[in-house]
Design a protein around this motif. Structure first.
Motif, PDB file in Angstrom:
ATOM      1  N   VAL A 207       3.304  -1.359   4.214  1.00 14.53           N
ATOM      2  CA  VAL A 207       2.890   0.024   4.009  1.00 14.53           C
ATOM      3  C   VAL A 207       4.105   0.811   3.551  1.00 14.53           C
ATOM      4  N   LEU A 208       4.008   1.418   2.373  1.00 13.64           N
ATOM      5  CA  LEU A 208       5.127   2.133   1.752  1.00 13.64           C
ATOM      6  C   LEU A 208       4.830   3.621   1.810  1.00 13.64           C
ATOM      7  N   SER A 209       5.332   4.265   2.828  1.00 15.36           N
ATOM      8  CA  SER A 209       4.991   5.661   3.074  1.00 15.36           C
ATOM      9  C   SER A 209       5.975   6.595   2.381  1.00 15.36           C
ATOM     10  N   ASP A 210       5.408   7.563   1.645  1.00 18.15           N
ATOM     11  CA  ASP A 210       6.172   8.678   1.102  1.00 18.15           C
ATOM     12  C   ASP A 210       5.697   9.992   1.722  1.00 18.15           C
ATOM     13  N   THR A 211       5.173   9.911   2.920  1.00 20.08           N
ATOM     14  CA  THR A 211       4.605  11.088   3.571  1.00 20.08           C
ATOM     15  C   THR A 211       5.690  12.119   3.855  1.00 20.08           C
ATOM     16  N   THR A 212       5.413  13.366   3.466  1.00 23.49           N
ATOM     17  CA  THR A 212       6.385  14.437   3.650  1.00 23.49           C
ATOM     18  C   THR A 212       5.975  15.439   4.727  1.00 23.49           C
ATOM     19  N   ASP A 213       4.710  15.411   5.132  1.00 22.80           N
ATOM     20  CA  ASP A 213       4.239  16.321   6.187  1.00 22.80           C
ATOM     21  C   ASP A 213       4.628  15.739   7.548  1.00 22.80           C
ATOM     22  N   PRO A 214       5.433  16.456   8.347  1.00 24.48           N
ATOM     23  CA  PRO A 214       5.912  15.895   9.621  1.00 24.48           C
ATOM     24  C   PRO A 214       4.791  15.521  10.584  1.00 24.48           C
ATOM     25  N   ALA A 215       3.749  16.351  10.662  1.00 16.66           N
ATOM     26  CA  ALA A 215       2.657  16.041  11.588  1.00 16.66           C
ATOM     27  C   ALA A 215       1.918  14.780  11.159  1.00 16.66           C
ATOM     28  N   ILE A 216       1.646  14.662   9.869  1.00 20.62           N
ATOM     29  CA  ILE A 216       0.975  13.455   9.372  1.00 20.62           C
ATOM     30  C   ILE A 216       1.880  12.244   9.563  1.00 20.62           C
ATOM     31  N   ALA A 217       3.182  12.421   9.318  1.00 20.99           N
ATOM     32  CA  ALA A 217       4.117  11.298   9.460  1.00 20.99           C
ATOM     33  C   ALA A 217       4.134  10.767  10.897  1.00 20.99           C
ATOM     34  N   ALA A 218       4.099  11.676  11.877  1.00 21.42           N
ATOM     35  CA  ALA A 218       4.103  11.244  13.272  1.00 21.42           C
ATOM     36  C   ALA A 218       2.832  10.468  13.618  1.00 21.42           C
ATOM     37  N   ALA A 219       1.678  10.990  13.204  1.00 24.46           N
ATOM     38  CA  ALA A 219       0.417  10.286  13.459  1.00 24.46           C
ATOM     39  C   ALA A 219       0.360   8.963  12.699  1.00 24.46           C
ATOM     40  N   GLU A 220       0.911   8.957  11.508  1.00 23.36           N
ATOM     41  CA  GLU A 220       0.932   7.747  10.680  1.00 23.36           C
ATOM     42  C   GLU A 220       1.759   6.656  11.347  1.00 23.36           C
ATOM     43  N   ALA A 221       2.936   7.012  11.835  1.00 21.73           N
ATOM     44  CA  ALA A 221       3.804   6.032  12.478  1.00 21.73           C
ATOM     45  C   ALA A 221       3.124   5.428  13.708  1.00 21.73           C
ATOM     46  N   ARG A 222       2.464   6.269  14.488  1.00 21.58           N
ATOM     47  CA  ARG A 222       1.792   5.772  15.687  1.00 21.58           C
ATOM     48  C   ARG A 222       0.635   4.849  15.320  1.00 21.58           C
ATOM     49  N   ALA A 223      -0.130   5.231  14.293  1.00 24.44           N
ATOM     50  CA  ALA A 223      -1.262   4.404  13.879  1.00 24.44           C
ATOM     51  C   ALA A 223      -0.796   3.059  13.344  1.00 24.44           C
ATOM     52  N   ILE A 224       0.287   3.071  12.569  1.00 26.26           N
ATOM     53  CA  ILE A 224       0.816   1.818  12.013  1.00 26.26           C
ATOM     54  C   ILE A 224       1.368   0.946  13.135  1.00 26.26           C
TER      55      ILE A 224
ATOM     56  N   MET B 166       0.849  -1.199   0.000  1.00 28.67           N
ATOM     57  CA  MET B 166       0.000   0.000   0.000  1.00 28.67           C
ATOM     58  C   MET B 166       0.880   1.244   0.000  1.00 28.67           C
ATOM     59  N   PRO B 167       1.095   1.874  -1.165  1.00 29.84           N
ATOM     60  CA  PRO B 167       1.830   3.141  -1.202  1.00 29.84           C
ATOM     61  C   PRO B 167       0.939   4.279  -0.703  1.00 29.84           C
ATOM     62  N   ILE B 168       1.462   5.128   0.164  1.00 29.27           N
ATOM     63  CA  ILE B 168       0.671   6.251   0.680  1.00 29.27           C
ATOM     64  C   ILE B 168       1.534   7.513   0.664  1.00 29.27           C
ATOM     65  N   HIS B 169       0.865   8.652   0.580  1.00 27.87           N
ATOM     66  CA  HIS B 169       1.559   9.938   0.549  1.00 27.87           C
ATOM     67  C   HIS B 169       0.665  10.996   1.176  1.00 27.87           C
ATOM     68  N   ASN B 170       0.971  11.367   2.417  1.00 26.75           N
ATOM     69  CA  ASN B 170       0.226  12.401   3.145  1.00 26.75           C
ATOM     70  C   ASN B 170      -1.261  12.078   3.270  1.00 26.75           C
ATOM     71  N   GLU B 171      -1.585  10.815   3.444  1.00 25.53           N
ATOM     72  CA  GLU B 171      -2.971  10.379   3.612  1.00 25.53           C
ATOM     73  C   GLU B 171      -3.370  10.457   5.090  1.00 25.53           C
ATOM     74  N   PRO B 172      -4.654  10.642   5.377  1.00 22.49           N
ATOM     75  CA  PRO B 172      -5.105  10.611   6.772  1.00 22.49           C
ATOM     76  C   PRO B 172      -4.812   9.250   7.400  1.00 22.49           C
ATOM     77  N   PRO B 173      -4.011   9.173   8.450  1.00 26.02           N
ATOM     78  CA  PRO B 173      -3.600   7.873   8.995  1.00 26.02           C
ATOM     79  C   PRO B 173      -4.757   7.006   9.453  1.00 26.02           C
ATOM     80  N   ASP B 174      -5.813   7.613  10.018  1.00 27.51           N
ATOM     81  CA  ASP B 174      -6.921   6.779  10.489  1.00 27.51           C
ATOM     82  C   ASP B 174      -7.615   6.078   9.330  1.00 27.51           C
ATOM     83  N   GLN B 175      -7.742   6.750   8.174  1.00 28.38           N
ATOM     84  CA  GLN B 175      -8.365   6.118   7.018  1.00 28.38           C
ATOM     85  C   GLN B 175      -7.494   4.998   6.465  1.00 28.38           C
ATOM     86  N   VAL B 176      -6.188   5.226   6.425  1.00 23.89           N
ATOM     87  CA  VAL B 176      -5.264   4.199   5.939  1.00 23.89           C
ATOM     88  C   VAL B 176      -5.358   2.946   6.806  1.00 23.89           C
TER      89      VAL B 176
END
Length: 640
Positions: A155-172, A121-131
């Motif tokens: 999960v293949l993250s290309d997220t560049t927004d730091p806030a989204i990246a932090a929430a994404e890492a925690r959700a994953i 699943m490639p993702i890029h700045n997606e809402p972590p809860d939806q992912v």
């Protein structure tokens, strides 16, 4: 690794093309029949238009109308005959690929799973809860099959927004903990988004691709049933010549008026249209970028994308990469199939007309790039056709607009001109120009049939076999009527958007490929007016001129000018949840998929999103690499 390594792509392609003729019977005849029907339909339509224009003499403006009409009529004819083919196949319960009564996927269900498959699943700045919600639903459905040990989530993250990246890492991290011991899940994050989605997947293949036989590509909003995933893997095991199998993802979980209309239309018509496509595409189908399975070794060997010469928007990175990857696999001799007999493949989509148009703006640029690849060496003829049809999906709006404007101008000029009864030179008898209402009526009836009959065929199939899932026959018919009326109203707005997009790309305007808006948001009046008021204003000026000069045309052009005039209002209410809820209470626009796949499509348990983890929780590091090469392919003729 499964599959056959290729040292001579040309020789392999020839051998596989011969083999396919036995497994996919009459494939060449199917394609020839479609081409003949489209050509005949186009010839009849263009002939009627020529006879309508001819009595007054065809001036350059009329020749332009005829040329534009012929191109757009051919485009409509392809869709019409594809729908008819799909209707006949589904009515007879035939497999679109093999034409057999028992589909191959049914015969393949007994095969044991023996290959390793990664769900990427490639993702890029997606809402972590939806992912996490989408991935968790797919994972739980796969676990319920008892075969999850053959799969790995990545999960293949290309997220560049730091806030989204932090929430994404925690959700994953929370989902990894929840799946621990039941299903292997990894997470990798890049920080640059080089190459966008295609570059993301290519980087994964080069680092870990050698560890897997197959790869199922998921978007951030993809949900796939476990049985569907098993069916895809078994199909790849049983079909060693196939490099890619695309499923038919249906939009689900829509909460707004526009989303519910789109969800209903896709549920009712998409399976029929896909069956028709599969029948004539055969072993040279297309790839839509997600909810599909790839043979990893074939993909790595032959689908490395180059950059296009020149600058964006038509140069640089290939944006709509999926079409090109399918074409490269087919060029190398690997078959590409559209498998319509596997259900349980879903996606989410923009919930209002404006966000839908924004997504189309991205696709417009990507698909227009494909026109530069029509002459690429070695491509299958159907791959070139996919490029052409994909671009035409957006160019057709500009063609329609050209026909409307040229026809309107011609009518105004005729209305303002004095009739000429004698041409230049000697002429004994006067020329009496006359209208041909019977030809005009015939052409309008033919065009309406080509556009609307596919909807009627899809409705007939549902009435006969699955009306209960749509709330019963009466509600199904009312919903279909509502959707058809909405489509007529919204078509001029999308024509205007697409025309503006095509002109923008051709004049050098590029677009940012950021994350999509998939949630069902409402559109504020200010935003709606900013984007659609120019359409309403220009449409109003155009129809005022028509009313002044040729008032008889006003009623004929109503399907266009009414939609343009109401554009701000229609965009505003397209994101309405209240209207969607009221229709739901009336039992309208229902679809059978939410009930048939309730566990997969329902809301996730709170534990998926709200695991009690510390704020600094991080996902487990990715596994050791299994590197492999993914060479860049050439799409241009080599200089000699």
């Amino acid at each position: 690794m499964s599959g056959t390594p290729t040292n001579s792509a040309r020789r392999l392609a020839a051998r596989r093309g011969q083999d396919a003729s036995g497994r996919l019977p009459w494939l060449a005849a199917r394609r020839a029949l479609l081409a003949a029907l489209v050509a005949l339909t186009t010839l009849i339509g263009a002939g009627l238009m020529w006879r309508i224009l001819q009595p007054g003499g065809i001036a350059p403006l009329q020749w332009g109308v005829l040329a534009l009409f012929t191109a757009i009529f051919a485009w409509i004819a392809v869709g019409f005959w594809t729908a008819v083919a799909g209707f006949l196949l589904l009515l007879a319960d035939r497999d679109p690929l093999t034409l057999a009564r028992r589909p191959r996927v049914a015969a393949e269900r007994a095969l044991p799973i023996t290959r390793r498959t990664v769900l990427a699943m490639p993702i890029h700045n997606e809402p972590p809860d939806q992912v996490v919600a989408a991935l968790s639903a797919t994972a739980e459905s796969l676990l319920a099959t008892g075969e999850a040990r053959h799969f790995t989530l990545f999960v293949l993250s290309d997220t560049t927004d730091p806030a989204i990246a932090a929430a994404e890492a925690r959700a994953i991290a929370g989902l990894q903990r929840r799946l621990k011991g039941r299903l292997v899940m990894h997470y990798r994050r890049r920080t640059d988004n080089a190459g966008r989605k295609a570059g993301n997947l290519a980087e994964f293949c080069r680092r870990w691709g050698a560890a897997f036989d197959f790869m199922v590509v998921l978007d951030a909003d993809s949900r796939m049933a476990g049985d569907t995933l098993l069916g895809l893997v078994r199909a790849m095991q049983a079909r060693p010549r196939v490099g890619l199998i695309q499923t038919v993802p249906l939009p689900v979980r829509q909460l707004t008026l526009f989303g519910r209309l789109s969800q209903f239309a896709a549920s009712l018509y998409a399976p029929m249209l896909a069956a028709g496509q599969s029948a004539w595409q055969g072993d040279a189908a297309n790839y839509w970028g997600h909810n599909a399975i790839l043979r990893v070794r074939a993909f790595m060997d032959h689908a490395g994308l180059p950059r296009l010469p020149g600058r964006p928007p038509l140069g640089g990175e290939i944006l709509s990469h999926d079409f090109v990857e399918a074409a490269l696999l087919r060029r190398a001799g690997w078959e590409v199939e559209l498998e319509t007999r596997l259900t349980g493949s879903f996606e989410e989509m923009p919930g209002n007309l404006l966000d839908h148009a924004r997504r189309d703006r991205r696709w417009t640029q990507g698909n227009l790039q494909h026109l530069r690849l029509l002459a690429a060496p070695g491509l299958h003829a159907l791959s070139r056709l996919h490029f052409l049809l994909g671009a035409t999906a957006f160019i057709s709006s500009l063609l329609w607009l050209g026909i409307v404007l040229a026809g309107s101008l011609d009518a105004v000029l005729i209305a303002r001109s004095e009739p000429s009864y004698f041409g230049s030179g000697e002429q004994l008898f006067p020329f009496w120009p006359r209208a041909r209402p019977e030809l005009i009526a015939a052409l309008l009836a033919m065009t309406a049939t080509l556009l609307l009959l596919p909807k009627g065929l899809g409705l007939l199939l549902a009435l006969g076999r699955r009306a209960a899932g749509y709330g019963g026959r009466t509600r199904l018919c009312l919903s279909a009527l509502l959707e058809a009326l909405a489509a007529i109203l919204l078509a001029p707005i999308m024509m205007a958007f697409h025309s503006a997009f095509v002109i923008g790309v051709l004049t050098g305007a590029s677009v940012d490929w950021g994350a999509q808006h998939r949630e069902g948001r409402s559109v504020p009046w200010r935003e709606s007016l900013r984007h659609t008021a120019p359409f309403a204003l220009l449409g109003g000026l155009w129809i005022a001129l028509i009313h002044w000069q040729v008032p008889l045309l006003l009623a004929w052009l109503a399907p266009i000018w009414v939609g343009l005039a109401l554009a701000p209002l229609l965009v505003r209410i397209s994101g309405s949840r209240g209207a969607a809820d009221r229709l739901e209470r009336l039992g309208l626009l229902r679809t059978p998929e939410p009930r048939a796949y309730a566990g997969l499509l329902g809301d996730p348990p709170d534990a998926v999103i709200g695991d009690a983890l510390p704020a600094e929780a991080a996902p487990a590091p990715p596994p050791g690499e299994s590197p492999g090469e993914m060479p860049t392919q050439s799409l241009h003729k080599e200089s000699t």
